[in-house]
Motif scaffolding. Structure first.
Motif, PDB file in Angstrom:
ATOM      1  N   LEU A  21      -2.986  14.861  11.561  1.00 20.63           N
ATOM      2  CA  LEU A  21      -1.542  14.629  11.713  1.00 20.63           C
ATOM      3  C   LEU A  21      -1.253  13.642  12.839  1.00 20.63           C
ATOM      4  O   LEU A  21      -0.327  12.826  12.764  1.00 20.63           O
ATOM      5  CB  LEU A  21      -0.834  15.964  11.997  1.00 20.63           C
ATOM      6  N   PHE A  22      -2.067  13.668  13.896  1.00 15.93           N
ATOM      7  CA  PHE A  22      -1.876  12.740  15.008  1.00 15.93           C
ATOM      8  C   PHE A  22      -2.123  11.313  14.557  1.00 15.93           C
ATOM      9  O   PHE A  22      -1.358  10.379  14.894  1.00 15.93           O
ATOM     10  CB  PHE A  22      -2.826  13.137  16.144  1.00 15.93           C
ATOM     11  N   ASN A  23      -3.188  11.143  13.737  1.00 18.90           N
ATOM     12  CA  ASN A  23      -3.488   9.809  13.218  1.00 18.90           C
ATOM     13  C   ASN A  23      -2.350   9.307  12.304  1.00 18.90           C
ATOM     14  O   ASN A  23      -1.951   8.140  12.356  1.00 18.90           O
ATOM     15  CB  ASN A  23      -4.818   9.819  12.465  1.00 18.90           C
ATOM     16  N   VAL A  24      -1.898  10.201  11.454  1.00 18.92           N
ATOM     17  CA  VAL A  24      -0.803   9.819  10.541  1.00 18.92           C
ATOM     18  C   VAL A  24       0.448   9.437  11.338  1.00 18.92           C
ATOM     19  O   VAL A  24       1.146   8.465  11.026  1.00 18.92           O
ATOM     20  CB  VAL A  24      -0.504  10.972   9.562  1.00 18.92           C
ATOM     21  N   LYS A  30       3.317   2.799  14.080  1.00 21.28           N
ATOM     22  CA  LYS A  30       3.014   1.367  14.017  1.00 21.28           C
ATOM     23  C   LYS A  30       3.809   0.699  12.902  1.00 21.28           C
ATOM     24  O   LYS A  30       4.347  -0.395  13.065  1.00 21.28           O
ATOM     25  CB  LYS A  30       1.510   1.173  13.805  1.00 21.28           C
ATOM     26  N   ARG A  31       3.846   1.348  11.735  1.00 17.80           N
ATOM     27  CA  ARG A  31       4.614   0.771  10.618  1.00 17.80           C
ATOM     28  C   ARG A  31       6.097   0.638  10.975  1.00 17.80           C
ATOM     29  O   ARG A  31       6.751  -0.355  10.640  1.00 17.80           O
ATOM     30  CB  ARG A  31       4.456   1.681   9.387  1.00 17.80           C
ATOM     31  N   LEU A  32       6.622   1.636  11.651  1.00 14.93           N
ATOM     32  CA  LEU A  32       8.031   1.594  12.048  1.00 14.93           C
ATOM     33  C   LEU A  32       8.285   0.449  13.025  1.00 14.93           C
ATOM     34  O   LEU A  32       9.288  -0.274  12.925  1.00 14.93           O
ATOM     35  CB  LEU A  32       8.426   2.934  12.685  1.00 14.93           C
ATOM     36  N   ALA A  33       7.336   0.247  13.966  1.00 17.66           N
ATOM     37  CA  ALA A  33       7.482  -0.856  14.921  1.00 17.66           C
ATOM     38  C   ALA A  33       7.443  -2.204  14.205  1.00 17.66           C
ATOM     39  O   ALA A  33       8.194  -3.140  14.505  1.00 17.66           O
ATOM     40  CB  ALA A  33       6.406  -0.772  15.990  1.00 17.66           C
ATOM     41  N   GLU A  34       6.507  -2.317  13.212  1.00 13.02           N
ATOM     42  CA  GLU A  34       6.409  -3.560  12.448  1.00 13.02           C
ATOM     43  C   GLU A  34       7.692  -3.818  11.660  1.00 13.02           C
ATOM     44  O   GLU A  34       8.166  -4.953  11.569  1.00 13.02           O
ATOM     45  CB  GLU A  34       5.197  -3.484  11.515  1.00 13.02           C
ATOM     46  N   LEU A  35       8.250  -2.778  11.073  1.00  3.41           N
ATOM     47  CA  LEU A  35       9.508  -2.936  10.330  1.00  3.41           C
ATOM     48  C   LEU A  35      10.647  -3.386  11.241  1.00  3.41           C
ATOM     49  O   LEU A  35      11.487  -4.218  10.864  1.00  3.41           O
ATOM     50  CB  LEU A  35       9.865  -1.613   9.634  1.00  3.41           C
ATOM     51  N   GLU A  36      10.674  -2.814  12.449  1.00  6.20           N
ATOM     52  CA  GLU A  36      11.719  -3.225  13.393  1.00  6.20           C
ATOM     53  C   GLU A  36      11.575  -4.683  13.784  1.00  6.20           C
ATOM     54  O   GLU A  36      12.557  -5.417  13.912  1.00  6.20           O
ATOM     55  CB  GLU A  36      11.642  -2.331  14.643  1.00  6.20           C
TER      56      GLU A  36
END
Length: 202
Positions: A21-24, A30-36
């Motif tokens: 769960l920590f990895n997920v 990271k994906r959220l940061a990239e989207l931002e």
């Protein structure tokens, strides 16, 4: 002992699930940061693959122009120039008309110059028997607008005959000398003739 062995297995399983769960969570962060970053207009090279350039699309066929398109409206500058020239001409005409009106008004306000003259007239009798005093009285009885009688005297002519010499001031625009002579000669019983001896502008 079996009891402790079962607990150890569950703990290891929970630790493994917790790590997963920590990895997920990290991946999602990271994906959220990239989207931002993408939303902010920043290029993300790691997440966005490079797309190979495509050949330019074939231009759309030109729409057939209708007959109405053949009529082109004139440019705004060309359309405005006749109006501007016309307005300038109208302004010149208006200023000229105002100038003439002002001059006419000034002429009306300015009193016209009155021209006057000093005139000396010889009034000759028929003979030496003519009453010169009566003749002078008749002449002075003539009244006209712009006519003012002045000094007079009796002047010797010949053979004892005298004439009346009388001065007058006239307004040139109101009194005509020929008319004045005609008026004097109407006293035909006393007056033989008249002569203008002097005519001087004042």
């Amino acid at each position: 002992m079996q009891l402790f062995g079962g607990l150890e297995g569950r703990i290891e399983k929970l630790e493994a699930e917790n790590a997963h769960l920590f990895n997920v969570t990290n991946i999602l962060a990271k994906r959220l940061a990239e989207l931002e970053k993408v939303m902010d207009g920043q290029a993300v090279t790691a997440a966005v693959p490079v797309v190979a350039s495509k050949p330019n699309a074939k231009p759309a066929p030109k729409k057939e122009e209708s007959d109405d398109d053949d009529f082109e409206l004139p440019d705004s500058d060309e359309d405005d120039s006749p109006k501007q020239a016309e307005s300038a001409m109208e302004r010149m005409k208006r200023l000229n008309a105002e100038k003439k009106a002002a001059e006419a008004a000034a002429k009306k306000k300015k009193p016209a110059q009155v021209l006057k003259s000093n005139v000396v007239i010889d009034v000759k009798p028929w003979d030496d028997e003519t009453d010169l005093n009566e003749m002078e009285k008749a002449v002075r009885s003539i009244q006209m607008e712009g006519l003012i009688w002045g000094d007079s005297k009796f002047v010797e002519m010949a053979y004892g005959i005298k004439k009346l010499q009388i001065s007058t001031c006239i307004v040139d625009d109101l009194v005509g000398l020929y008319d004045l002579e005609d008026r004097i000669q109407e006293f035909e019983d006393l007056v033989q003739s008249t002569d203008i001896v002097a005519h001087n502008k004042i």
